[in-house]
Design a protein around this motif. Structure first.
Motif, PDB file in Angstrom:
ATOM      1  N   SER A  46       4.306  11.428  -7.661  1.00  0.00           N
ATOM      2  CA  SER A  46       3.881  10.899  -8.956  1.00  0.00           C
ATOM      3  C   SER A  46       2.610  11.542  -9.510  1.00  0.00           C
ATOM      4  N   SER A  47       1.847  12.232  -8.668  1.00  0.00           N
ATOM      5  CA  SER A  47       0.622  12.881  -9.152  1.00  0.00           C
ATOM      6  C   SER A  47       0.141  13.870  -8.102  1.00  0.00           C
ATOM      7  N   GLU A  50      -1.474  12.000  -5.335  1.00  0.00           N
ATOM      8  CA  GLU A  50      -0.552  11.553  -4.291  1.00  0.00           C
ATOM      9  C   GLU A  50      -0.188  12.715  -3.361  1.00  0.00           C
ATOM     10  N   GLU A  53      -2.697  13.076  -0.597  1.00  0.00           N
ATOM     11  CA  GLU A  53      -2.574  12.032   0.418  1.00  0.00           C
ATOM     12  C   GLU A  53      -1.364  12.264   1.320  1.00  0.00           C
ATOM     13  N   ARG A  54      -0.231  12.618   0.726  1.00  0.00           N
ATOM     14  CA  ARG A  54       0.991  12.807   1.523  1.00  0.00           C
ATOM     15  C   ARG A  54       0.855  14.015   2.444  1.00  0.00           C
ATOM     16  N   LYS A 198       4.223   6.063  14.423  1.00  0.00           N
ATOM     17  CA  LYS A 198       4.831   5.385  13.284  1.00  0.00           C
ATOM     18  C   LYS A 198       3.889   5.322  12.091  1.00  0.00           C
ATOM     19  N   ARG A 201       4.713   6.733   8.414  1.00  0.00           N
ATOM     20  CA  ARG A 201       5.937   6.377   7.689  1.00  0.00           C
ATOM     21  C   ARG A 201       5.654   5.772   6.317  1.00  0.00           C
ATOM     22  N   SER A 202       6.474   6.167   5.384  1.00  0.00           N
ATOM     23  CA  SER A 202       6.306   5.742   3.995  1.00  0.00           C
ATOM     24  C   SER A 202       7.586   6.086   3.257  1.00  0.00           C
ATOM     25  N   PHE A 203       7.819   5.426   2.112  1.00  0.00           N
ATOM     26  CA  PHE A 203       8.979   5.832   1.311  1.00  0.00           C
ATOM     27  C   PHE A 203       8.813   7.280   0.866  1.00  0.00           C
ATOM     28  N   GLU A 220      12.798   6.647  -4.564  1.00  0.00           N
ATOM     29  CA  GLU A 220      12.612   5.580  -5.551  1.00  0.00           C
ATOM     30  C   GLU A 220      13.244   5.986  -6.881  1.00  0.00           C
ATOM     31  N   THR A 221      13.271   5.073  -7.852  1.00  0.00           N
ATOM     32  CA  THR A 221      13.670   5.463  -9.207  1.00  0.00           C
ATOM     33  C   THR A 221      12.548   6.332  -9.761  1.00  0.00           C
ATOM     34  N   PRO A 222      12.796   7.610  -9.996  1.00  0.00           N
ATOM     35  CA  PRO A 222      11.688   8.490 -10.373  1.00  0.00           C
ATOM     36  C   PRO A 222      11.506   8.535 -11.886  1.00  0.00           C
TER      37      PRO A 222
ATOM     38  N   THR B  49       9.456   0.435  -5.663  1.00  0.00           N
ATOM     39  CA  THR B  49       9.496   0.860  -4.259  1.00  0.00           C
ATOM     40  C   THR B  49       8.074   1.063  -3.740  1.00  0.00           C
ATOM     41  N   GLU B  53       5.716  -1.020  -0.634  1.00  0.00           N
ATOM     42  CA  GLU B  53       4.942  -0.369   0.426  1.00  0.00           C
ATOM     43  C   GLU B  53       3.464  -0.761   0.359  1.00  0.00           C
ATOM     44  N   SER B  82       9.703   0.101   8.902  1.00  0.00           N
ATOM     45  CA  SER B  82       9.273   1.495   9.023  1.00  0.00           C
ATOM     46  C   SER B  82       7.752   1.590   9.031  1.00  0.00           C
ATOM     47  N   LEU B  83       7.063   0.608   8.433  1.00  0.00           N
ATOM     48  CA  LEU B  83       5.595   0.608   8.470  1.00  0.00           C
ATOM     49  C   LEU B  83       5.080  -0.068   9.744  1.00  0.00           C
ATOM     50  N   ASN B  84       6.008  -0.313  10.671  1.00  0.00           N
ATOM     51  CA  ASN B  84       5.615  -0.785  11.995  1.00  0.00           C
ATOM     52  C   ASN B  84       5.139  -2.237  12.006  1.00  0.00           C
ATOM     53  N   GLN B 168      12.003  -0.271 -16.182  1.00  0.00           N
ATOM     54  CA  GLN B 168      13.262   0.271 -16.712  1.00  0.00           C
ATOM     55  C   GLN B 168      14.385  -0.758 -16.783  1.00  0.00           C
ATOM     56  N   PHE B 203      -5.271   6.334  -1.851  1.00  0.00           N
ATOM     57  CA  PHE B 203      -5.739   6.348  -3.241  1.00  0.00           C
ATOM     58  C   PHE B 203      -5.204   5.129  -3.976  1.00  0.00           C
TER      59      PHE B 203
END
Lengths: 356, 356
Positions: A46-47, A50, A53-54, A198, A201-203, A220-222, B49, B53, B82-84, B168, B203
């Protein structure tokens, strides 16, 4: 944009074949535009914030190293600290670049973070010097922030494992989409960390992003509308020719810096000529940046003031593919009129009274 | 949308006063529309989504509990696993709701997750029963997914600490924006966990979101265009009157379910009348949903097929504020024509040959 509305793109389900075709086409076209190797992965986030961070969550267990020379490289460093990494910091003053020959990367470093183009200061890193002077050891990953230099910058994807940008700068789109390009080596590291702990883990961890990317979808719905528009722009840029865009970017930036050089009112902020950004050209003003920004508005031209503390004293001129050579010739002419024709005191009066 | 383009909203800097005014106005208007108490916080994320999280990361150390009756409540549960987290699961068959009087919430539970409206099955939870039959202990938090029931659903914000939706569905906008409403108690829990452990930092952790929200900003460059459009829609809905919207939603859903009741070709999927969603009306077809979906397209009407495994056998009809009573009268008339006028075998022939 109007075409997107007519085609009702934003109501397209993100699990439909229409979206999957769009996803496939966008990746294919971006691959062509930027010369991305086939085995690299492309994810839509999304940015750029983000993306930072990922990258850290997925590819760093402990040690990242950050070359910081402005607000955006600093944000990456601060993100690492807040994510509890042992983040190393190499920093220089705003407006300066690095002498990479002086550094040796510590062996334990898992990820080295470079900001190709510091939007806050107008400094570009010399990618050739990084390649020659900073040997990367076997397991190390390099990341490259190209937020304000894409698509101009020619990225060596054999060197940079994590490359990211957002679409509201050089692609001229509304904000809300970050693009992250991941090498097989970086994906392997993420898989290793994912299986070991673990905590990542994240979507939007790489494993889940890849699971959906294999289906030509996002978890997700993008932001479907923006992905659609991005693909349209990428196609336009391919049609125009990326080498032509690069040449024109250099010609336009030369025009601007030449003017900074001969102007009495503006001077280039970045002293080292080779470190001057081609895409974000920053100048000190001998007075107040508002005089220039407001003056140019009278000619229908919009430029930026300086970043944060430099807001009052600097101007920043974006040089993106959407601006053509004629725009820049007009910009330089208008800058000359604004900065030279009137005396500074005269501009102050106009600015304060609102009357010419 | 065209107005947004004319006003050049998408080029607005997210640190400018224009954006800060938009941020303030959007929160103020949404507060009015949904009756959100003043001390609750409103954050803009990128999707529902992501909301799931962030809720789990910020408000749950160990124990969450999930009432799962379809794909979206299940996604929340899977995210927790998944986030344990030690995620508890209470589940019923697709199309069923819960008898909350049978449950007792374990004391250790930190967060209980409810999906008000299961978009996959068309089941709505009875919020009155939750309030009466599921006493919440002092520290426990309740979250409520209202993705496909906002703005119709009247939320008791004194009970639900974390309420979220994306734009949406009921707001009729392009995807790419999630809205999360956080109670002071939930924010306090997030602050407690934040100070205790570094693992929740992001963030988009509540502390950083709040730091920027205090400045009427977002941490990253957000989807400015979509926030602008969202504010416009919220203002329109306030102008139209939320009670009028709620009444009309009920009248429209009554029309649809009455037709499902008397149709030979369609029957309501949710057997329990009180559990039938007002905003996503789902019916079984005695044949193939494609016959209905394709048939309606001939009248210029678009409805959805069933979710995933139910794709071929069910239809789903969205009942959102953008659809007025006349649209629904036309829809029912057309449904009658499509389902009754022709014999099923005739429709099959038309569908297979493409010729009437």
């Amino acid at each position: 944009m109007h075409e997107a509305l007519d085609e009702n793109i934003s109501s397209t389900s993100h699990r439909s074949s229409t979206f999957m075709d769009l996803f496939t086409a966008t990746r294919k076209n971006l691959t062509e535009l930027l010369g991305i190797p086939k085995q690299h992965k492309i994810y839509f986030l999304s940015s750029a914030t983000e993306c930072m961070e990922r990258i850290l969550q997925n590819c760093v267990k402990k040690y990242s190293l950050h070359f910081v020379n402005g607000a955006f490289s600093s944000l990456f460093y601060k993100t690492a600290v807040s994510l509890n990494k042992k983040a190393g910091l190499e920093s220089v003053q705003l407006g300066e670049s690095f002498d990479f020959s002086k550094f040796k990367l510590p062996k334990k470093t898992e990820l080295v973070c470079f900001t190709h183009n510091e939007t806050s200061s107008g400094v570009s890193l010399n990618l050739n010097n990084i390649k020659k002077q900073l040997p990367k050891n076997g397991d190390m990953l390099f990341s490259l922030d190209i937020v304000s230099s894409a698509p101009y910058v020619k990225v060596d994807f054999s060197l940079y494992d994590l490359v990211f940008f957002s679409v509201q700068k050089g692609f001229g789109l509304p904000p809300g989409l970050g693009v992250l390009i991941v090498s097989p080596k970086a994906f392997e590291k993420a898989t290793y960390l994912y299986n070991k702990s673990k905590s990542i883990r994240s979507f939007h961890d790489f494993i889940n992003l890849e699971k959906y990317a294999q289906l030509n979808q996002t978890p997700e719905t993008p932001n479907v509308l923006l992905i659609y528009l991005f693909n349209e722009i990428v196609k336009d840029l391919i049609g125009y020719g990326i080498e032509k865009i690069r040449n024109e970017t250099e010609i336009k930036s030369k025009l601007i810096y030449e003017y900074f050089g001969r102007s009495d009112y503006l001077s280039p902020f970045v002293k080292n000529v080779r470190a001057r950004s081609k895409t974000v050209c920053v100048a000190n003003t001998f007075g107040n940046s508002d005089l220039v920004v407001t003056g140019l508005k009278r000619y229908g031209l919009i430029i930026g003031s300086g970043y944060k503390d430099m807001k009052a004293s600097q101007v920043r001129i974006a040089n993106f593919p959407a601006h053509d050579l004629k725009d820049f010739e007009k910009l330089v002419e208008s800058l000359e009129l604004v900065c030279n024709k009137f005396k500074i005191s005269e501009w102050k009066r106009i600015f304060q009274t609102g009357q010419e």
